[in-house]
Design a protein around this motif. Structure first.
Motif, PDB file in Angstrom:
ATOM      1  N   VAL A 252     -43.974 -63.850 -87.749  1.00 15.06           N
ATOM      2  CA  VAL A 252     -44.962 -63.737 -86.661  1.00 15.06           C
ATOM      3  C   VAL A 252     -45.924 -63.559 -87.303  1.00 15.06           C
ATOM      4  O   VAL A 252     -46.721 -64.481 -87.705  1.00 15.06           O
ATOM      5  CB  VAL A 252     -44.462 -61.651 -87.313  1.00 15.06           C
ATOM      6  CG1 VAL A 252     -42.880 -61.462 -87.263  1.00 15.06           C
ATOM      7  CG2 VAL A 252     -45.529 -61.349 -88.155  1.00 15.06           C
ATOM      8  N   ASP A 253     -46.539 -63.841 -85.661  1.00 16.23           N
ATOM      9  CA  ASP A 253     -47.933 -64.000 -85.258  1.00 16.23           C
ATOM     10  C   ASP A 253     -48.809 -63.148 -85.756  1.00 16.23           C
ATOM     11  O   ASP A 253     -49.006 -62.161 -85.624  1.00 16.23           O
ATOM     12  CB  ASP A 253     -47.930 -64.409 -83.630  1.00 16.23           C
ATOM     13  CG  ASP A 253     -49.140 -65.323 -83.468  1.00 16.23           C
ATOM     14  OD1 ASP A 253     -50.127 -65.485 -83.733  1.00 16.23           O
ATOM     15  OD2 ASP A 253     -49.276 -65.726 -82.418  1.00 16.23           O
ATOM     16  N   LEU A 254     -49.434 -63.422 -87.427  1.00 11.95           N
ATOM     17  CA  LEU A 254     -50.510 -62.210 -87.455  1.00 11.95           C
ATOM     18  C   LEU A 254     -51.731 -62.234 -87.122  1.00 11.95           C
ATOM     19  O   LEU A 254     -52.029 -60.260 -87.225  1.00 11.95           O
ATOM     20  CB  LEU A 254     -50.606 -62.532 -88.940  1.00 11.95           C
ATOM     21  CG  LEU A 254     -49.230 -63.082 -89.972  1.00 11.95           C
ATOM     22  CD1 LEU A 254     -50.260 -63.411 -91.189  1.00 11.95           C
ATOM     23  CD2 LEU A 254     -49.128 -61.461 -90.035  1.00 11.95           C
ATOM     24  N   ASN A 255     -51.807 -63.051 -86.187  1.00  7.54           N
ATOM     25  CA  ASN A 255     -53.337 -62.668 -84.916  1.00  7.54           C
ATOM     26  C   ASN A 255     -53.464 -61.791 -84.048  1.00  7.54           C
ATOM     27  O   ASN A 255     -53.617 -61.264 -83.924  1.00  7.54           O
ATOM     28  CB  ASN A 255     -53.916 -64.110 -84.494  1.00  7.54           C
ATOM     29  CG  ASN A 255     -54.555 -64.750 -85.998  1.00  7.54           C
ATOM     30  OD1 ASN A 255     -55.019 -64.334 -86.914  1.00  7.54           O
ATOM     31  ND2 ASN A 255     -55.241 -66.244 -85.345  1.00  7.54           N
ATOM     32  N   SER A 256     -51.673 -62.071 -83.502  1.00  8.24           N
ATOM     33  CA  SER A 256     -51.652 -61.307 -82.763  1.00  8.24           C
ATOM     34  C   SER A 256     -51.209 -59.995 -83.059  1.00  8.24           C
ATOM     35  O   SER A 256     -51.807 -59.219 -82.488  1.00  8.24           O
ATOM     36  CB  SER A 256     -50.094 -61.617 -82.388  1.00  8.24           C
ATOM     37  OG  SER A 256     -49.762 -61.234 -80.871  1.00  8.24           O
ATOM     38  N   ALA A 257     -50.758 -60.231 -84.318  1.00  6.30           N
ATOM     39  CA  ALA A 257     -50.748 -58.117 -85.335  1.00  6.30           C
ATOM     40  C   ALA A 257     -51.532 -57.749 -85.264  1.00  6.30           C
ATOM     41  O   ALA A 257     -51.798 -56.736 -85.037  1.00  6.30           O
ATOM     42  CB  ALA A 257     -49.124 -58.610 -86.370  1.00  6.30           C
ATOM     43  N   GLN A 258     -52.323 -58.465 -85.565  1.00  8.57           N
ATOM     44  CA  GLN A 258     -54.345 -57.673 -86.522  1.00  8.57           C
ATOM     45  C   GLN A 258     -54.497 -57.249 -85.288  1.00  8.57           C
ATOM     46  O   GLN A 258     -55.389 -56.611 -85.440  1.00  8.57           O
ATOM     47  CB  GLN A 258     -54.723 -58.721 -87.136  1.00  8.57           C
ATOM     48  CG  GLN A 258     -53.916 -59.259 -88.293  1.00  8.57           C
ATOM     49  CD  GLN A 258     -54.963 -59.816 -89.018  1.00  8.57           C
ATOM     50  OE1 GLN A 258     -55.841 -60.396 -88.798  1.00  8.57           O
ATOM     51  NE2 GLN A 258     -54.140 -60.020 -90.328  1.00  8.57           N
ATOM     52  N   ARG A 259     -54.863 -57.623 -83.903  1.00 13.90           N
ATOM     53  CA  ARG A 259     -54.893 -57.561 -82.384  1.00 13.90           C
ATOM     54  C   ARG A 259     -54.369 -56.894 -82.293  1.00 13.90           C
ATOM     55  O   ARG A 259     -55.174 -55.316 -81.751  1.00 13.90           O
ATOM     56  CB  ARG A 259     -55.389 -58.865 -81.066  1.00 13.90           C
ATOM     57  CG  ARG A 259     -56.093 -60.018 -81.543  1.00 13.90           C
ATOM     58  CD  ARG A 259     -56.294 -60.668 -80.873  1.00 13.90           C
ATOM     59  NE  ARG A 259     -55.179 -61.423 -80.188  1.00 13.90           N
ATOM     60  CZ  ARG A 259     -54.578 -62.854 -80.674  1.00 13.90           C
ATOM     61  NH1 ARG A 259     -55.131 -63.226 -81.762  1.00 13.90           N
ATOM     62  NH2 ARG A 259     -53.336 -63.213 -80.519  1.00 13.90           N
ATOM     63  N   MET A 261     -52.870 -54.311 -83.981  1.00 15.08           N
ATOM     64  CA  MET A 261     -53.402 -53.254 -84.516  1.00 15.08           C
ATOM     65  C   MET A 261     -54.390 -52.470 -84.082  1.00 15.08           C
ATOM     66  O   MET A 261     -55.038 -51.293 -84.520  1.00 15.08           O
ATOM     67  CB  MET A 261     -53.130 -53.875 -86.239  1.00 15.08           C
ATOM     68  CG  MET A 261     -51.832 -53.625 -86.517  1.00 15.08           C
ATOM     69  SD  MET A 261     -50.421 -52.181 -86.062  1.00 15.08           S
ATOM     70  CE  MET A 261     -51.053 -50.904 -87.481  1.00 15.08           C
ATOM     71  N   LEU A 262     -55.682 -53.547 -84.780  1.00 14.55           N
ATOM     72  CA  LEU A 262     -56.710 -53.490 -83.798  1.00 14.55           C
ATOM     73  C   LEU A 262     -57.022 -52.265 -82.459  1.00 14.55           C
ATOM     74  O   LEU A 262     -57.645 -50.977 -82.891  1.00 14.55           O
ATOM     75  CB  LEU A 262     -57.473 -54.286 -84.096  1.00 14.55           C
ATOM     76  CG  LEU A 262     -59.114 -54.321 -83.699  1.00 14.55           C
ATOM     77  CD1 LEU A 262     -60.430 -53.091 -84.879  1.00 14.55           C
ATOM     78  CD2 LEU A 262     -59.663 -55.969 -83.686  1.00 14.55           C
ATOM     79  N   SER A 263     -56.608 -52.784 -81.368  1.00 11.37           N
ATOM     80  CA  SER A 263     -55.704 -52.045 -80.134  1.00 11.37           C
ATOM     81  C   SER A 263     -56.353 -50.604 -80.398  1.00 11.37           C
ATOM     82  O   SER A 263     -56.539 -50.035 -79.871  1.00 11.37           O
ATOM     83  CB  SER A 263     -55.852 -52.953 -78.878  1.00 11.37           C
ATOM     84  OG  SER A 263     -56.502 -54.448 -78.762  1.00 11.37           O
ATOM     85  N   LEU A 264     -54.492 -50.839 -81.026  1.00 11.32           N
ATOM     86  CA  LEU A 264     -54.499 -49.804 -81.130  1.00 11.32           C
ATOM     87  C   LEU A 264     -55.553 -48.286 -82.298  1.00 11.32           C
ATOM     88  O   LEU A 264     -54.859 -47.062 -81.697  1.00 11.32           O
ATOM     89  CB  LEU A 264     -52.542 -50.143 -81.987  1.00 11.32           C
ATOM     90  CG  LEU A 264     -52.360 -48.172 -82.409  1.00 11.32           C
ATOM     91  CD1 LEU A 264     -51.022 -47.787 -81.359  1.00 11.32           C
ATOM     92  CD2 LEU A 264     -51.338 -48.975 -83.143  1.00 11.32           C
ATOM     93  N   ALA A 265     -55.813 -49.097 -83.631  1.00  5.14           N
ATOM     94  CA  ALA A 265     -57.415 -47.821 -84.319  1.00  5.14           C
ATOM     95  C   ALA A 265     -57.665 -47.735 -82.951  1.00  5.14           C
ATOM     96  O   ALA A 265     -57.916 -46.593 -83.214  1.00  5.14           O
ATOM     97  CB  ALA A 265     -57.076 -49.710 -85.050  1.00  5.14           C
ATOM     98  N   ILE A 266     -58.476 -48.293 -82.499  1.00  4.15           N
ATOM     99  CA  ILE A 266     -59.248 -48.037 -81.174  1.00  4.15           C
ATOM    100  C   ILE A 266     -58.823 -47.155 -80.642  1.00  4.15           C
ATOM    101  O   ILE A 266     -59.496 -46.153 -80.102  1.00  4.15           O
ATOM    102  CB  ILE A 266     -59.705 -49.413 -80.753  1.00  4.15           C
ATOM    103  CG1 ILE A 266     -61.001 -50.366 -81.685  1.00  4.15           C
ATOM    104  CG2 ILE A 266     -60.564 -49.034 -79.637  1.00  4.15           C
ATOM    105  CD1 ILE A 266     -61.165 -51.344 -81.214  1.00  4.15           C
ATOM    106  N   PHE A 267     -57.626 -47.478 -79.350  1.00  2.00           N
ATOM    107  CA  PHE A 267     -57.435 -46.489 -79.304  1.00  2.00           C
ATOM    108  C   PHE A 267     -57.088 -45.056 -79.358  1.00  2.00           C
ATOM    109  O   PHE A 267     -57.857 -44.073 -79.172  1.00  2.00           O
ATOM    110  CB  PHE A 267     -55.736 -46.894 -78.549  1.00  2.00           C
ATOM    111  CG  PHE A 267     -54.632 -46.134 -77.957  1.00  2.00           C
ATOM    112  CD1 PHE A 267     -55.931 -45.130 -75.965  1.00  2.00           C
ATOM    113  CD2 PHE A 267     -53.940 -45.042 -77.919  1.00  2.00           C
ATOM    114  CE1 PHE A 267     -55.237 -44.714 -75.198  1.00  2.00           C
ATOM    115  CE2 PHE A 267     -53.563 -44.660 -76.698  1.00  2.00           C
ATOM    116  CZ  PHE A 267     -53.557 -44.481 -75.598  1.00  2.00           C
TER     117      PHE A 267
END
Length: 669
Positions: A252-259, A261-267
């Motif tokens: 999987v594209d970990l960068n995309s997944a991390q982004r 997850m970060l967006s979800l965490a902020i939300f």
């Protein structure tokens, strides 16, 4: 002063020359690898580190060629421009080429297979082939292997060029195109980002990843190919494939997944903060009301939220099911549908597998009347489906529609295999029964031969007494010679029948153990040719057998089975005509010793195979002759037997030029 200026200038020019020489030397010791993809598991970046199958493969090639790999990331269009520019610093890029079309640039051996399919919005009809694209607006990525494949071909659809497959998906959602033809790996990455888009066809184009070099680097591509073949022979290429493409190891594209997850965490954090503020405000307001109203309102809100969440989850699950799900009432009105192939229910070509036409109203009435679930096998054209009707109340029925084409074909292949196994047992019994009259013939012919020897003297004596005596209209000498010749012919024919029957009985006998014995390879060839004499009698079959015969450790019966399958396949691949019947060697069977291996080589001048067929030739149930009775089990069984004999099979074939199959046994004698 002027001397110092001249000296300074000379030193500067010398330094520039050294720098240029160093840069040129460094460039010769490195390979600049152009990268454009962000698609796992091919070439991507995790926390600033370049990763992926292509990158790791190129890194190993660099180690084998003694060169340093330098990564340069650019857009796909920029890389295509650079690789055609002789002055570009880009040496090599990785692109997909259609398996039937070579690019004009120097390219490597195939690296990994892929394909392109059609993608449409959910609910659109399945695309069975290019003919279904007529009149549609189709998005094509400029310069990609889909573009290379269709260039120069007649196109009955409206082509819309895009720079990226993702641009095509965005146009599809906006309704500006009807179909996007996209490469498999990229589409799999994009589809989770665009849930309203689905795969709508089987593979339309097969392609393979290749390394493509600049015009100036033809010699470099030769080095890359040598290194690539070395990796394949050593098995390291297979380990890389298993690492990046193996089952259960999809990257999987970990960068995309991390982004994400970060967006979800902020939300979630924002929602939590808003919830806390809202809770405080409500608490201050509710304190002014009675405790009973506070409890009632809280319970109602909680219940409504739970119902809403359950409803959304249920809807999401139903929409995500790949099979068709439709809810009907007793009047055949569609109450709800996930729009997956449910239009087949009203298609006049959709019928039961026994040929009976399908009537939706009648099927709903029978399900509601009996209040029992019903299951039926359906067919439309060459596709097979399983239809399930489940009454969920007195007035409603849910219909499930699942494609079962592959399962149906597997059942047919299994039935055919069972019939073939039964035929093998029957042939052994028939062979045994043939042996009895054959033995009688041989015994009787022996008696006739003895009688003829005794009758020769009596014939000479009687002829001297009666010069005009004839036997069957011939002179006694001619008649006795003809009788002797006929007796020999009968005896030879009976012995040939006996040999064939014994070979057939041995071939049909099941293998009871793996206790292999020394086996004469030339004798295996001779027995197999006798058993296939009926198929090869109209062909020119040549043999080139090594003497003395090579000896292999194995089971003769199983080796007969392998060679018979190869001879039969060669016969099926040859199409005779008046020009090549008499003067062409159709099939050649050879035994030899090569590179410390005993080799059995079967070559034919048949139709040959393309790359796609070669890649699947040993898969169980894969066949190109299903319409004429092929089961797809022959070469699969042969491959298993060869591996059990610690041997390997090499197949080379080209369309229109025939096929060569080489089986290599370990040299043990």
């Amino acid at each position: 002063m002027k001397i110092f200026v001249n000296l300074f200038c000379a030193l500067g020019l010398f330094a520039l020359a050294l720098t240029a020489h160093a840069e040129d030397h460094q460039q010769k010791q490195s390979i600049v690898f152009g990268v454009h993809s962000k698609t796992a598991p091919l070439e991507w970046r995790n926390n600033g580190v370049d990763q992926g199958f292509n990158l790791e493969l190129m890194d190993r090639i660099g180690q084998l060629t003694g060169k340093r790999i330098v990564i340069r990331r650019k857009s796909f269009q920029q890389l295509l421009t650079d690789v055609h520019n002789r002055d570009s610093l880009i040496d090599v890029i990785a692109v997909v080429s259609p398996i039937t079309i070579d690019r004009t640039l120097s390219q490597s051996d195939p690296i990994y297979a892929t394909h392109a399919k059609a993608y449409t919005l959910q609910g659109k009809s399945f695309i069975n082939g290019w003919a279904d694209l007529v009149g549609k607006r189709v998005a094509i990525k400029k310069g990609a292997f889909v573009d290379v494949y269709i260039s120069g071909k007649e196109q009955d659809f409206t082509r819309v060029d895009v720079d990226l497959y993702e641009t095509g998906f965005q146009l599809l959602i906006k309704g500006e195109v009807d179909v996007v033809i996209a490469e498999n790996f990229v589409a799999r990455r994009l589809m989770p980002l665009y849930p309203s888009i689905r795969s709508s066809s089987d593979p339309l184009i097969y392609g393979a990843f290749n390394f493509v070099s600049n015009y100036k680097n033809a010699e470099l591509m030769t080095q890359i190919n040598d290194a690539l073949r070395q990796l394949k022979l050593s098995g390291e290429y297979d380990r890389l494939v298993n690492k990046w493409f193996g089952t259960g190891r999809e990257k999987v594209d970990l960068n995309s997944a991390q982004r994400r997850m970060l967006s979800l965490a902020i939300f979630v954090s924002l929602m939590s903060a808003i919830g806390m503020l809202l809770t405080g405000f409500i608490s201050l307001s509710l304190r002014k009301r009675s405790k009973a109203l506070k409890v009632e309102l809280a319970q109602r809100k909680k219940a409504e939220l739970a119902i809403s969440n359950i409803s959304k989850q249920f809807q999401s699950v139903l929409d995500g099911i790949p099979h068709g799900v439709t809810l009907y009432n007793q009047d055949a009105e569609c109450l709800w549908s996930n729009d997956n192939n449910n239009d087949l229910l009203n298609n006049p070509l959709f019928h039961y597998i026994d040929g009976q036409s399908f009537d939706l109203n009648l099927a709903l009435a029978e399900a509601l009347q009996g209040q029992k679930s019903q299951t039926a096998d359906m067919q439309i054209n060459d596709q097979y489906w399983q239809l399930q009707l489940h009454p969920i109340s007195d007035k409603q029925v849910v219909i499930l529609l699942e494609e079962a084409t592959e399962q149906h074909r597997l059942r047919q292949a299994n039935d055919e295999a069972s019939r073939l196994a039964s035929l093998g047992e029957l042939s052994a019994g028939v062979a045994h029964e043939i042996n009895n009259p054959t033995g009688i013939i041989i015994h009787s012919v022996a008696f006739i031969n003895d009688a003829l020897r005794d009758l020769n003297e009596a014939s000479d004596s009687y002829q001297r007494q009666n010069p005009f005596w004839t036997i069957a209209g011939m002179t006694p000498d001619s008649a006795m010679a003809e009788l002797d010749l006929s007796s020999q012919s009968i005896n030879e024919g009976a012995e040939r029948i006996s040999r064939i029957v014994n070979d057939l009985k041995h071939y049909a006998r099941p293998t009871l153990s793996n206790d292999y014995q020394p086996t004469c390879l030339n004798e295996v060839v001779k027995v197999s040719l006798r058993l296939t004499a009926n198929q090869t009698k109209i062909l020119n079959v040549a043999t080139d057998l090594l003497h003395p015969s090579p000896i292999v450790i194995g089971d003769a019966q199983q080796l007969h089975q392998v060679l018979i399958n190869l001879i039969q396949n060669a016969c099926h691949a040859i199409k005779l005509d008046a020009d090549n019947y008499d003067n062409v060697e159709h099939i050649n069977i050879k035994t030899a010793v090569e590179d410390n291996h005993i080799c059995l080589i079967v070559s034919d001048k048949g139709a040959g195979m393309d790359r796609a067929t070669l890649q699947r030739i040993t898969e169980p149930f894969f066949t190109t002759r299903r319409s004429s009775g092929g089961t797809g089990l022959g070469l699969s069984v042969c491959s298993r037997i060869i591996k059990e004999h610690k041997a390997d099979m090499q197949i080379s074939s080209r369309l229109g030029q025939g096929t060569v199959i080489k089986i290599r046994f370990p040299l043990e004698y």
